[in-house]
Design a protein around this motif. Structure first.
Motif, PDB file in Angstrom:
ATOM      1  N   LEU A   1       0.325  -1.109   0.046  1.00 42.00           N
ATOM      2  CA  LEU A   1      -0.135  -0.204  -0.310  1.00 42.00           C
ATOM      3  C   LEU A   1       0.701   0.951  -0.027  1.00 42.00           C
ATOM      4  O   LEU A   1       0.676   1.839  -0.341  1.00 42.00           O
ATOM      5  N   GLU A   2       1.792   0.841   0.675  1.00 39.50           N
ATOM      6  CA  GLU A   2       2.680   2.679   0.840  1.00 39.50           C
ATOM      7  C   GLU A   2       3.354   2.382  -1.052  1.00 39.50           C
ATOM      8  O   GLU A   2       3.685   3.672  -0.963  1.00 39.50           O
ATOM      9  N   ALA A   3       3.492   1.584  -1.347  1.00 39.85           N
ATOM     10  CA  ALA A   3       4.204   2.081  -2.725  1.00 39.85           C
ATOM     11  C   ALA A   3       2.747   2.367  -3.525  1.00 39.85           C
ATOM     12  O   ALA A   3       3.446   3.664  -4.667  1.00 39.85           O
ATOM     13  N   ALA A   4       1.444   2.057  -3.141  1.00 45.16           N
ATOM     14  CA  ALA A   4       0.844   2.540  -3.949  1.00 45.16           C
ATOM     15  C   ALA A   4       0.209   3.429  -4.562  1.00 45.16           C
ATOM     16  O   ALA A   4       0.365   4.403  -4.785  1.00 45.16           O
ATOM     17  N   VAL A   5       0.359   4.017  -2.700  1.00 51.65           N
ATOM     18  CA  VAL A   5       0.674   5.641  -2.475  1.00 51.65           C
ATOM     19  C   VAL A   5       1.380   6.254  -3.213  1.00 51.65           C
ATOM     20  O   VAL A   5       1.267   7.848  -4.019  1.00 51.65           O
ATOM     21  N   VAL A   6       2.616   5.948  -3.260  1.00 55.17           N
ATOM     22  CA  VAL A   6       3.632   7.021  -4.462  1.00 55.17           C
ATOM     23  C   VAL A   6       3.413   6.623  -5.091  1.00 55.17           C
ATOM     24  O   VAL A   6       3.430   7.489  -5.642  1.00 55.17           O
ATOM     25  N   ASP A   7       2.919   5.362  -5.768  1.00 56.92           N
ATOM     26  CA  ASP A   7       2.668   5.861  -7.280  1.00 56.92           C
ATOM     27  C   ASP A   7       0.862   6.854  -8.046  1.00 56.92           C
ATOM     28  O   ASP A   7       0.448   6.944  -8.671  1.00 56.92           O
ATOM     29  N   GLY A   8       0.708   7.344  -6.415  1.00 58.26           N
ATOM     30  CA  GLY A   8      -0.545   8.312  -6.919  1.00 58.26           C
ATOM     31  C   GLY A   8      -1.881   7.768  -6.588  1.00 58.26           C
ATOM     32  O   GLY A   8      -2.555   8.194  -7.123  1.00 58.26           O
ATOM     33  N   ALA A   9      -2.011   6.247  -6.229  1.00 57.23           N
ATOM     34  CA  ALA A   9      -2.943   5.758  -6.184  1.00 57.23           C
ATOM     35  C   ALA A   9      -4.265   5.999  -4.639  1.00 57.23           C
ATOM     36  O   ALA A   9      -3.291   6.284  -3.631  1.00 57.23           O
ATOM     37  N   GLY A  10      -4.986   6.657  -4.976  1.00 55.01           N
ATOM     38  CA  GLY A  10      -6.249   6.896  -3.541  1.00 55.01           C
ATOM     39  C   GLY A  10      -6.698   5.524  -3.437  1.00 55.01           C
ATOM     40  O   GLY A  10      -6.430   4.456  -3.070  1.00 55.01           O
ATOM     41  N   VAL A  11      -7.482   5.961  -1.945  1.00 53.49           N
ATOM     42  CA  VAL A  11      -8.377   5.013  -1.472  1.00 53.49           C
ATOM     43  C   VAL A  11      -9.099   3.805  -1.697  1.00 53.49           C
ATOM     44  O   VAL A  11      -9.040   2.743  -1.248  1.00 53.49           O
ATOM     45  N   TRP A  12      -9.990   4.532  -2.873  1.00 58.48           N
ATOM     46  CA  TRP A  12     -10.245   3.124  -3.848  1.00 58.48           C
ATOM     47  C   TRP A  12      -9.670   2.630  -4.297  1.00 58.48           C
ATOM     48  O   TRP A  12     -10.086   1.326  -5.017  1.00 58.48           O
ATOM     49  N   THR A  13      -9.015   2.713  -5.222  1.00 62.68           N
ATOM     50  CA  THR A  13      -7.781   2.457  -5.796  1.00 62.68           C
ATOM     51  C   THR A  13      -7.155   1.230  -5.239  1.00 62.68           C
ATOM     52  O   THR A  13      -6.940  -0.456  -5.177  1.00 62.68           O
ATOM     53  N   ARG A  14      -6.822   1.314  -3.905  1.00 57.94           N
ATOM     54  CA  ARG A  14      -5.511   0.976  -2.256  1.00 57.94           C
ATOM     55  C   ARG A  14      -7.155  -0.199  -2.338  1.00 57.94           C
ATOM     56  O   ARG A  14      -6.130  -1.728  -2.256  1.00 57.94           O
ATOM     57  N   TYR A  15      -7.975  -0.132  -2.736  1.00 60.30           N
ATOM     58  CA  TYR A  15      -9.016  -0.782  -1.832  1.00 60.30           C
ATOM     59  C   TYR A  15      -9.622  -1.562  -2.295  1.00 60.30           C
ATOM     60  O   TYR A  15      -9.402  -3.259  -2.398  1.00 60.30           O
ATOM     61  N   TRP A  16     -10.033  -1.839  -3.909  1.00 65.88           N
ATOM     62  CA  TRP A  16     -10.383  -2.160  -4.944  1.00 65.88           C
ATOM     63  C   TRP A  16      -9.614  -2.680  -5.667  1.00 65.88           C
ATOM     64  O   TRP A  16      -9.863  -4.267  -6.048  1.00 65.88           O
ATOM     65  N   ARG A  17      -8.454  -1.981  -6.333  1.00 65.43           N
ATOM     66  CA  ARG A  17      -7.567  -3.274  -7.179  1.00 65.43           C
ATOM     67  C   ARG A  17      -6.515  -3.582  -6.526  1.00 65.43           C
ATOM     68  O   ARG A  17      -5.356  -4.496  -7.610  1.00 65.43           O
ATOM     69  N   ILE A  18      -6.056  -3.441  -5.429  1.00 73.46           N
ATOM     70  CA  ILE A  18      -4.904  -3.972  -4.451  1.00 73.46           C
ATOM     71  C   ILE A  18      -5.004  -4.884  -3.133  1.00 73.46           C
ATOM     72  O   ILE A  18      -4.833  -5.403  -3.373  1.00 73.46           O
TER      73      ILE A  18
ATOM     74  N   LEU B   1      -8.753  -5.727  -2.447  1.00 68.45           N
ATOM     75  CA  LEU B   1      -9.548  -6.856  -2.027  1.00 68.45           C
ATOM     76  C   LEU B   1      -9.214  -8.723  -2.462  1.00 68.45           C
ATOM     77  O   LEU B   1      -9.210  -9.132  -2.544  1.00 68.45           O
ATOM     78  N   PRO B   2      -8.778  -8.182  -4.332  1.00 66.91           N
ATOM     79  CA  PRO B   2      -7.771  -9.300  -4.684  1.00 66.91           C
ATOM     80  C   PRO B   2      -6.630 -10.330  -3.580  1.00 66.91           C
ATOM     81  O   PRO B   2      -6.567 -11.198  -4.191  1.00 66.91           O
ATOM     82  N   LEU B   3      -5.884  -9.649  -3.023  1.00 68.51           N
ATOM     83  CA  LEU B   3      -4.655 -10.068  -2.070  1.00 68.51           C
ATOM     84  C   LEU B   3      -6.536 -10.828  -0.737  1.00 68.51           C
ATOM     85  O   LEU B   3      -5.855 -12.257  -0.163  1.00 68.51           O
ATOM     86  N   CYS B   4      -7.217 -10.674  -0.425  1.00 61.00           N
ATOM     87  CA  CYS B   4      -8.621 -11.335   0.473  1.00 61.00           C
ATOM     88  C   CYS B   4      -8.857 -12.456  -0.197  1.00 61.00           C
ATOM     89  O   CYS B   4     -10.160 -12.503   0.544  1.00 61.00           O
ATOM     90  N   ARG B   5      -8.804 -12.524  -1.796  1.00 64.95           N
ATOM     91  CA  ARG B   5      -9.751 -13.232  -2.160  1.00 64.95           C
ATOM     92  C   ARG B   5      -9.572 -14.628  -1.398  1.00 64.95           C
ATOM     93  O   ARG B   5     -10.758 -15.217  -1.862  1.00 64.95           O
ATOM     94  N   PRO B   6      -8.706 -15.300  -0.060  1.00 65.57           N
ATOM     95  CA  PRO B   6      -9.197 -17.080  -0.125  1.00 65.57           C
ATOM     96  C   PRO B   6     -10.275 -16.475   1.090  1.00 65.57           C
ATOM     97  O   PRO B   6     -10.884 -17.185   1.808  1.00 65.57           O
ATOM     98  N   ALA B   7      -9.772 -15.473   1.576  1.00 60.40           N
ATOM     99  CA  ALA B   7     -10.610 -15.495   3.207  1.00 60.40           C
ATOM    100  C   ALA B   7     -12.133 -14.916   2.121  1.00 60.40           C
ATOM    101  O   ALA B   7     -13.320 -14.972   4.182  1.00 60.40           O
ATOM    102  N   LEU B   8     -11.876 -14.038   1.596  1.00 58.49           N
ATOM    103  CA  LEU B   8     -13.644 -13.630   1.527  1.00 58.49           C
ATOM    104  C   LEU B   8     -14.033 -14.842   0.750  1.00 58.49           C
ATOM    105  O   LEU B   8     -15.311 -15.244   0.343  1.00 58.49           O
ATOM    106  N   ALA B   9     -13.424 -15.957   0.397  1.00 59.26           N
ATOM    107  CA  ALA B   9     -14.424 -17.326   0.111  1.00 59.26           C
ATOM    108  C   ALA B   9     -15.124 -18.224   0.734  1.00 59.26           C
ATOM    109  O   ALA B   9     -15.786 -18.808   0.613  1.00 59.26           O
ATOM    110  N   ALA B  10     -13.650 -17.957   1.461  1.00 59.52           N
ATOM    111  CA  ALA B  10     -14.374 -19.317   3.126  1.00 59.52           C
ATOM    112  C   ALA B  10     -15.787 -18.526   3.287  1.00 59.52           C
ATOM    113  O   ALA B  10     -16.268 -19.165   3.624  1.00 59.52           O
TER     114      ALA B  10
END
Length: 322
Positions: free
Chosen positions: A215-232, A234-243
């Protein structure tokens, strides 16, 4: 220094021609047991025996229901449910599916369970992201508030919710009763409200284990809160979301209390109510009822089989760390 002998010259010639000799393979000492046998300690055997016993105890009612559903009622009433079968057929399954009108009730259940699961996971993941990944004041207190909501017995607010839903107006295209009562909206809202706390607790704890550097790298690249949530995140939380999705679908699918309280139209009830249609006024064929129960349980088993890999991965998160 001794001059090379014939044996030394022969050995050097052989080594040059065939390459260095392979390293010696260590041999186990006499009487040593294989590693697989050494790992089977008495404690481990006891744990495996306990797990097998518990698994069989949970599977026994389902196996008995399947066994009874394949036998005629006259046979089981005469010889008992634990007797050897004389006739096996799927006639009860056909009869249970047609007599109870399960197709309509299955659709009603999907109308309640699918939006309920999706809305619950979306809202819970959003709150969990704010609690775990954003520096908000009172985030721990907010997480405790959502977790404490699960400690409230659901039955204590049945009457207040019944009165409230009768006073909330809705347009006719959303509810034929012109109120939230006797509509799918009432059941979905209650399911989301009671299940979101558990999902927030699980997702927040999982998101805390994600590397902060991403997330720190995403902030440096200019990612907003929604981008950090939706595109970074949530994909990493796929196992937890499936369970969580598997658990939530199972709980909402099997629930009957809220639909019974907030829906008066029999054509809108979920599939769990279809089993009541298999009961007679003076006589109940329990073999037919067992066949209907197996049919009702099949969708949850199918969902688990489809999401089994993600479900197991979600349950074992963090088990290999450290």
């Amino acid at each position: 220094m001794r001059p090379p002998t014939a044996e030394t010259t022969t050995a050097e010639t052989t080594t040059a021609a065939t390459g260095p000799a392979p390293p010696a393979v260590p041999t186990a000492p006499a009487g040593a047991r294989p590693a697989a046998l050494r790992r089977l300690r008495p404690g481990r055997l006891g744990v495996h025996a306990f797990l097998m016993t518990v698994s069989l105890a949970f599977l026994a009612p389902l196996a008995l229901a399947v066994y009874a559903s394949l036998r005629p009622y006259d046979e089981t009433s005469e010889h008992g449910y634990f007797s050897l079968p004389r006739t096996l057929s799927f006639d009860y399954y056909r009869q249970a599916f047609t007599d109870s009108g399960m197709t309509k009730y299955f659709v009603n259940t999907l109308i309640i369970a699918v939006p309920g699961v999706l809305v619950t996971l979306f809202l819970a993941s959003f709150v969990a992201f704010a609690v775990a990944r954003l520096k908000l004041r009172g985030s721990i207190l907010l997480l405790m508030l959502f977790t404490a909501g699960n400690l409230l017995p659901q039955q204590v607010i049945v009457t207040p919710l019944y009165v409230l839903f009768n006073r909330i107006p809705l347009p006719y295209w959303m509810s034929e009763s012109m109120t939230m009562y006797d509509s799918y909206w009432a059941v979905v809202v209650v399911q989301v409200g009671f299940q979101i706390g558990f999902c927030v607790f699980v997702l927040a704890n999982f998101m805390r284990t994600l590397p902060q550097e991403i997330l720190e790298a995403a902030v440096v690249d200019g990612a907003g809160v929604w981008t950090r949530y939706w595109r970074i995140t949530l994909p990493l939380c796929r196992p937890a979301l499936a369970a969580l999705g598997t658990l939530q679908f199972t709980w909402m699918y099997n629930d009957f209390l809220w639909a019974l309280v907030f829906i008066s139209d029999g054509d809108k009830l979920p599939v769990t109510s279809a089993l009541n249609n298999l009961r007679g006024q003076f006589f109940t064929d329990y073999n037919l009822l067992a066949a209907g129960s197996v049919i009702v349980a099949l969708p949850t088993i199918l969902v688990f089989l489809l999401l089994q890999r993600h479900f197991i991965a979600g349950l074992t998160l963090g088990s290999s760390k450290g």
